[in-house]
Design a protein around this motif. Sequence first.
Motif, PDB file in Angstrom:
ATOM      1  N   ASP A  17      31.399  51.480  36.586  1.00  0.00           N
ATOM      2  CA  ASP A  17      30.095  50.795  37.074  1.00  0.00           C
ATOM      3  C   ASP A  17      30.498  50.649  38.562  1.00  0.00           C
ATOM      4  O   ASP A  17      31.218  50.104  39.060  1.00  0.00           O
ATOM      5  N   TRP A  18      29.810  51.847  39.467  1.00  0.00           N
ATOM      6  CA  TRP A  18      29.930  52.010  40.803  1.00  0.00           C
ATOM      7  C   TRP A  18      28.711  51.390  41.469  1.00  0.00           C
ATOM      8  O   TRP A  18      28.691  51.543  42.897  1.00  0.00           O
ATOM      9  N   ALA A  25      32.546  42.665  37.913  1.00  0.00           N
ATOM     10  CA  ALA A  25      33.916  42.605  38.352  1.00  0.00           C
ATOM     11  C   ALA A  25      34.248  41.093  38.435  1.00  0.00           C
ATOM     12  O   ALA A  25      35.670  40.846  38.196  1.00  0.00           O
ATOM     13  N   PHE A  26      33.639  39.978  38.667  1.00  0.00           N
ATOM     14  CA  PHE A  26      33.940  38.546  38.619  1.00  0.00           C
ATOM     15  C   PHE A  26      34.557  38.345  37.310  1.00  0.00           C
ATOM     16  O   PHE A  26      35.416  37.606  37.104  1.00  0.00           O
ATOM     17  N   GLU A  27      33.715  38.587  36.147  1.00  0.00           N
ATOM     18  CA  GLU A  27      34.269  38.476  34.958  1.00  0.00           C
ATOM     19  C   GLU A  27      35.624  39.074  34.442  1.00  0.00           C
ATOM     20  O   GLU A  27      36.239  38.574  33.731  1.00  0.00           O
ATOM     21  N   HIS A  28      36.147  39.931  35.109  1.00  0.00           N
ATOM     22  CA  HIS A  28      37.247  40.595  35.004  1.00  0.00           C
ATOM     23  C   HIS A  28      38.094  40.492  35.924  1.00  0.00           C
ATOM     24  O   HIS A  28      39.275  41.302  36.097  1.00  0.00           O
ATOM     25  N   ALA A  29      38.149  39.437  36.867  1.00  0.00           N
ATOM     26  CA  ALA A  29      38.943  39.344  37.996  1.00  0.00           C
ATOM     27  C   ALA A  29      40.403  39.304  37.867  1.00  0.00           C
ATOM     28  O   ALA A  29      41.101  39.684  38.641  1.00  0.00           O
ATOM     29  N   GLY A 128      35.260  47.099  36.847  1.00  0.00           N
ATOM     30  CA  GLY A 128      34.482  46.249  37.910  1.00  0.00           C
ATOM     31  C   GLY A 128      34.176  47.062  39.240  1.00  0.00           C
ATOM     32  O   GLY A 128      34.010  46.588  40.338  1.00  0.00           O
ATOM     33  N   GLY A 129      34.629  48.464  39.083  1.00  0.00           N
ATOM     34  CA  GLY A 129      34.403  49.270  40.579  1.00  0.00           C
ATOM     35  C   GLY A 129      35.663  49.020  41.265  1.00  0.00           C
ATOM     36  O   GLY A 129      36.635  48.641  40.930  1.00  0.00           O
ATOM     37  N   GLU A 130      35.077  49.291  42.737  1.00  0.00           N
ATOM     38  CA  GLU A 130      35.950  49.514  43.702  1.00  0.00           C
ATOM     39  C   GLU A 130      36.612  48.212  44.282  1.00  0.00           C
ATOM     40  O   GLU A 130      36.008  47.225  43.927  1.00  0.00           O
ATOM     41  N   PHE A 131      37.598  48.271  45.237  1.00  0.00           N
ATOM     42  CA  PHE A 131      38.088  47.180  45.887  1.00  0.00           C
ATOM     43  C   PHE A 131      37.625  47.406  47.474  1.00  0.00           C
ATOM     44  O   PHE A 131      37.338  48.782  48.038  1.00  0.00           O
ATOM     45  N   VAL A 132      38.115  46.349  48.250  1.00  0.00           N
ATOM     46  CA  VAL A 132      37.686  46.656  49.744  1.00  0.00           C
ATOM     47  C   VAL A 132      39.092  46.129  50.497  1.00  0.00           C
ATOM     48  O   VAL A 132      39.580  45.203  50.197  1.00  0.00           O
ATOM     49  N   GLN A 133      39.299  46.886  51.420  1.00  0.00           N
ATOM     50  CA  GLN A 133      40.488  46.519  52.157  1.00  0.00           C
ATOM     51  C   GLN A 133      40.239  46.017  53.500  1.00  0.00           C
ATOM     52  O   GLN A 133      39.654  46.832  54.362  1.00  0.00           O
ATOM     53  N   ASP A 134      40.672  44.777  54.029  1.00  0.00           N
ATOM     54  CA  ASP A 134      39.992  44.431  55.506  1.00  0.00           C
ATOM     55  C   ASP A 134      41.181  44.790  56.333  1.00  0.00           C
ATOM     56  O   ASP A 134      42.117  45.359  56.091  1.00  0.00           O
ATOM     57  N   GLY A 135      40.798  44.279  57.622  1.00  0.00           N
ATOM     58  CA  GLY A 135      41.626  44.591  58.679  1.00  0.00           C
ATOM     59  C   GLY A 135      42.925  44.202  58.610  1.00  0.00           C
ATOM     60  O   GLY A 135      43.907  44.568  59.589  1.00  0.00           O
TER      61      GLY A 135
END
Length: 251
Positions: A17-18, A25-29, A128-135
């Motif tokens: 699921d993109w 995603a929350f359900e599988h955190a 749950g799809g991708e992740f995001v990397q912050d600064g």
Amino acid sequence: MTDGSTLALLESLRAADWSGDWDHAFEHAQSRRLLMHEYLRRAALWARACGAESEWPFFDVTQYVDKDFRLPPELAAELDACLKKVAYGARKTCGAAVRLAALRARGDIALPDLPDLYEPLVLFYERGGEFVQDGAGFLDLTGVSVKPRGLRNHLADLPFLTFDERTLDALDAKGRASYHVAADRSGPLLRRRLLKAAEQHDEVFTPELRWEPTGLLRLADEKRTDAAYAQICDIEAAELVQAAVRDASGS
């Protein structure tokens, strides 16, 4: 001709699921957190073995194993079409997973004797799809955030190897969970879930492979004398859940 395992991997990536469904995603955190933990460990092992330390943790290892490797044209076209549907931040590692699978299937080059690098990350994406990397270097996994601790630290991590879907599902729960067993490691697996407003749920994992409310859990720090349970980490808990899954299936 493309081998079946590589095609199956492509299908898994297509099926993920993109769309940015945060609820999924929350359900599988929690399971996604553990899968990312295992990916970071494996990536550290592969990076050290292949001289890719500077590229850790998210890199295409085939460039280090065989810099001249290219996918067959037909498979390359299928991968390109698949990646157009993949979230932008996951395209590099999804492509790398397919290339490594194809290189392994070709069978004419020695690969490090290490667990499959991208397996936990592909499962992470499926849940749950991708992740995001912050600064600041934190990885936002949707519902939980982690920060890689450096390659050397992750080399020493406890492996997380229980990838059965039923086990992963059993680890996902609302709230902050802690896991407990009797001090002598006998008896059932129990967990305590803490929700907002100090709401607490004590549960036992049953032979029917589900969590049920229980009054068994008495922790040593609660100064109870009838039964004291020792806390274990979630990876140890996953191994106990996996053992119950095996018992239930007779394997």
